[in-house]
Write a protein that holds these residues in place. Structure first.
Motif, PDB file in Angstrom:
ATOM      1  N   CYS A  66      28.720  35.963  46.178  1.00  0.00           N
ATOM      2  CA  CYS A  66      28.340  37.385  46.280  1.00  0.00           C
ATOM      3  C   CYS A  66      28.035  37.947  44.888  1.00  0.00           C
ATOM      4  O   CYS A  66      28.334  37.324  43.867  1.00  0.00           O
ATOM      5  N   TYR A  68      29.481  40.228  43.398  1.00  0.00           N
ATOM      6  CA  TYR A  68      30.714  40.536  42.669  1.00  0.00           C
ATOM      7  C   TYR A  68      31.153  39.348  41.808  1.00  0.00           C
ATOM      8  O   TYR A  68      31.401  39.474  40.615  1.00  0.00           O
ATOM      9  N   ILE A  69      31.235  38.174  42.433  1.00  0.00           N
ATOM     10  CA  ILE A  69      31.737  37.027  41.657  1.00  0.00           C
ATOM     11  C   ILE A  69      30.670  36.488  40.704  1.00  0.00           C
ATOM     12  O   ILE A  69      30.993  35.919  39.665  1.00  0.00           O
ATOM     13  N   CYS A  94      37.941  34.185  50.767  1.00  0.00           N
ATOM     14  CA  CYS A  94      36.531  33.998  51.134  1.00  0.00           C
ATOM     15  C   CYS A  94      35.971  32.795  50.379  1.00  0.00           C
ATOM     16  O   CYS A  94      36.522  32.373  49.360  1.00  0.00           O
ATOM     17  N   ALA A  96      33.364  32.594  48.591  1.00  0.00           N
ATOM     18  CA  ALA A  96      32.858  32.918  47.255  1.00  0.00           C
ATOM     19  C   ALA A  96      33.983  32.832  46.211  1.00  0.00           C
ATOM     20  O   ALA A  96      33.803  32.254  45.131  1.00  0.00           O
ATOM     21  N   LEU A  97      35.141  33.372  46.536  1.00  0.00           N
ATOM     22  CA  LEU A  97      36.263  33.325  45.586  1.00  0.00           C
ATOM     23  C   LEU A  97      36.793  31.909  45.421  1.00  0.00           C
ATOM     24  O   LEU A  97      37.204  31.507  44.340  1.00  0.00           O
ATOM     25  N   MET A 261      35.741  44.933  48.813  1.00  0.00           N
ATOM     26  CA  MET A 261      35.859  44.906  47.356  1.00  0.00           C
ATOM     27  C   MET A 261      34.714  45.676  46.688  1.00  0.00           C
ATOM     28  O   MET A 261      33.954  45.149  45.884  1.00  0.00           O
ATOM     29  N   THR A 321      38.449  39.945  54.526  1.00  0.00           N
ATOM     30  CA  THR A 321      38.723  38.526  54.291  1.00  0.00           C
ATOM     31  C   THR A 321      39.863  38.005  55.172  1.00  0.00           C
ATOM     32  O   THR A 321      40.145  36.814  55.161  1.00  0.00           O
ATOM     33  N   GLN A 349      29.402  44.913  49.798  1.00  0.00           N
ATOM     34  CA  GLN A 349      29.058  44.268  48.530  1.00  0.00           C
ATOM     35  C   GLN A 349      27.889  43.322  48.813  1.00  0.00           C
ATOM     36  O   GLN A 349      27.906  42.603  49.819  1.00  0.00           O
ATOM     37  N   CYS A 352      28.040  39.663  50.366  1.00  0.00           N
ATOM     38  CA  CYS A 352      29.434  39.404  50.761  1.00  0.00           C
ATOM     39  C   CYS A 352      29.456  39.116  52.258  1.00  0.00           C
ATOM     40  O   CYS A 352      29.203  40.014  53.069  1.00  0.00           O
ATOM     41  N   ASP A 353      29.744  37.875  52.610  1.00  0.00           N
ATOM     42  CA  ASP A 353      29.780  37.502  54.027  1.00  0.00           C
ATOM     43  C   ASP A 353      30.829  38.288  54.811  1.00  0.00           C
ATOM     44  O   ASP A 353      30.541  38.804  55.885  1.00  0.00           O
ATOM     45  N   PRO A 354      32.086  38.378  54.301  1.00  0.00           N
ATOM     46  CA  PRO A 354      33.083  39.133  55.059  1.00  0.00           C
ATOM     47  C   PRO A 354      32.658  40.587  55.326  1.00  0.00           C
ATOM     48  O   PRO A 354      32.814  41.099  56.440  1.00  0.00           O
TER      49      PRO A 354
HETATM   50  S1  SF4 Z   1      35.351  39.339  49.782  1.00  0.00           S
HETATM   51 FE1  SF4 Z   1      33.171  39.667  49.533  1.00  0.00          FE
HETATM   52  S2  SF4 Z   1      32.965  40.848  47.635  1.00  0.00           S
HETATM   53 FE2  SF4 Z   1      35.003  39.935  47.626  1.00  0.00          FE
HETATM   54  S3  SF4 Z   1      34.682  38.020  46.482  1.00  0.00           S
HETATM   55 FE3  SF4 Z   1      34.536  37.539  48.694  1.00  0.00          FE
HETATM   56  S4  SF4 Z   1      32.341  37.610  49.125  1.00  0.00           S
HETATM   57 FE4  SF4 Z   1      32.693  38.671  47.157  1.00  0.00          FE
END
Ligand code: SF4
Length: 400
Positions: A66, A68-69, A94, A96-97, A261, A321, A349, A352-354
């Protein structure tokens, strides 16, 4: 003050701490046991995406990363990251994190990276969820002790519990006060105080929140709103709105901002900067770095601090998430239908999938209550700012 200025101001305390050689532990996911870090003598600091970060370093990340990351990764890659004692990544939140944490270890091998894995579900009826997180916290604590040579000190833990509890009491009061009278203190000021606390969780940042709450409490006493504010606070904490007493003649429209987020400060700045719109239209946010952090319960005085911290972390209002979509929608509907809300801004975001998975359910839940919604995609750069502002402004006009 512009958005960059607000961010700069909230990081001043952190820079002072670093100058005085305090050890800082960074974290990215909001639902962490702040008390655990402080028990190890570390100052926790929420590391967040920043506008104005040069990109172009994200080739290591997966395509689903996303905005954000991507921003966080770019901050580190272009050398704009603070020197941290360690950085805590979450597991089981998630993709991405997860990807960011994995890549970070490889690309920046000198960084001390820790991982706190969360249970898959937060709503199971048995005790397995709490037990799992308790063990994870013990493991994290042992790893911090060994890696940083900083043992868990009970005295520091007790002090931390008290400090974070003080913050939550005051911040919950401020959030509830704005539901009753959004002009009693500006949204920007409240989320600015929360931001400063999350950026450097210290006695000084908690004192600022307590002072603001005291000022608002005095104002509320003068105009007879204290009982109403307390009724809102108890209702949000318990999910039982039968005792809510809102004053007559509330100014409209009253808007809630939903999402995960997304920076509360970004939304505050966006709405404050709009001509002919007063920011008091925002009555409440349900964002991870705002409401969900503020309305997490503090650890109990259990003999086992790890168990108490696990229970505390699991009381955080659910995020996109987490499992438990229907639970979250019911909780949101309780807020919308009992706090006299006319409109909902659903923030996502970018990439951001979630958030994107959750947004249609939020829209559906709001529409079942006859509450209008608008979906607003955002990234840390506010790169589509003009279009977002127009969309929000048009939405507010439809409510009037
Ligand atoms: S919850 Fe969404 S905004 Fe937060 S790190 Fe994961 S994908 Fe990115």
């Amino acid at each position: 003050m512009n958005y960059e200025g607000v961010i700069e101001q909230s990081t001043m305390g952190l820079k002072e701490l670093m100058d005085s050689r305090e050890e800082i532990i960074g974290y990215i996911y909001p639902h962490v046991p702040l008390e655990l870090f402080m028990a190890h003598g570390l100052t926790p600091s929420l590391i967040r995406a920043l506008p104005g970060t040069a990109s172009g370093f994200e080739e290591s990340l997966q395509t689903f990363a996303c905005s954000y990351i991507r921003n966080l990764y770019s901050q580190r890659a272009n050398g704009h990251f603070l020197t941290l004692a360690g950085l805590v990544f979450p597991g089981n939140t998630c993709d991405a994190l997860q990807n960011l944490g994995d890549i970070w270890r490889i690309r920046f091998p000198d960084d001390r990276v820790f991982r706190l894995t969360y249970p898959v579900t937060r709503y199971s009826q048995d005790e397995s969820t709490t037990k799992f997180l308790t063990e994870e916290l013990k493991h994290l604590s042992e790893t911090i002790s060994k890696t940083l040579n900083r043992p868990f000190l009970s005295e520091s833990y007790n002090h931390a519990v008290e400090l974070v509890q003080d913050f939550r009491n005051s911040a919950q009061f401020l959030y509830s006060a704005r539901v009753v009278n959004p002009k009693i203190i500006s949204y920007a000021e409240v989320v600015g105080l929360v931001r400063t606390f999350l950026t450097s969780t210290t006695t000084s940042s908690v004192s600022s929140v307590k002072e603001a709450a005291e000022t608002v409490r005095n104002k509320a006493n003068e105009v007879g709103l204290s009982d109403s504010i307390e009724s809102v606070r108890q209702a949000i904490k318990s999910g039982d709105y039968s005792g809510v007493k809102l004053p007559e003649g509330l100014e409209t429209p009253r808007i809630v901002i939903a999402g995960g987020m997304v920076e509360p400060q970004a939304m505050a700045t966006l709405i404050s900067d709009m001509p002919d719109v007063h920011e008091s239209v925002i009555v409440l946010d349900l964002l991870s770095f705002g409401f969900k952090t503020v309305f997490t319960e503090s650890p109990s005085t259990s003999d086992d601090p790890y168990l108490a911290m696990a229970q505390s972390v699991l009381t955080a209002p659910g995020d996109p998430t987490h499992e438990g979509l229907s639970y979250r929608m019911d909780a949101m509907k309780g807020i919308l239908s009992n706090l006299s809300i006319q409109g909902l801004i659903v923030c996502e975001q970018s990439f951001c999938d979630p958030d994107q998975f959750e947004a249609p359910s939020i829209e559906k839940a709001a529409s079942e209550l006859g509450i209008k919604t608008v979906r607003v995609p955002l990234d840390p750069e506010l790169s589509d700012r003009g279009r977002v502002e127009t969309r929000i402004q048009t939405f507010l006009e439809t409510l009037e």
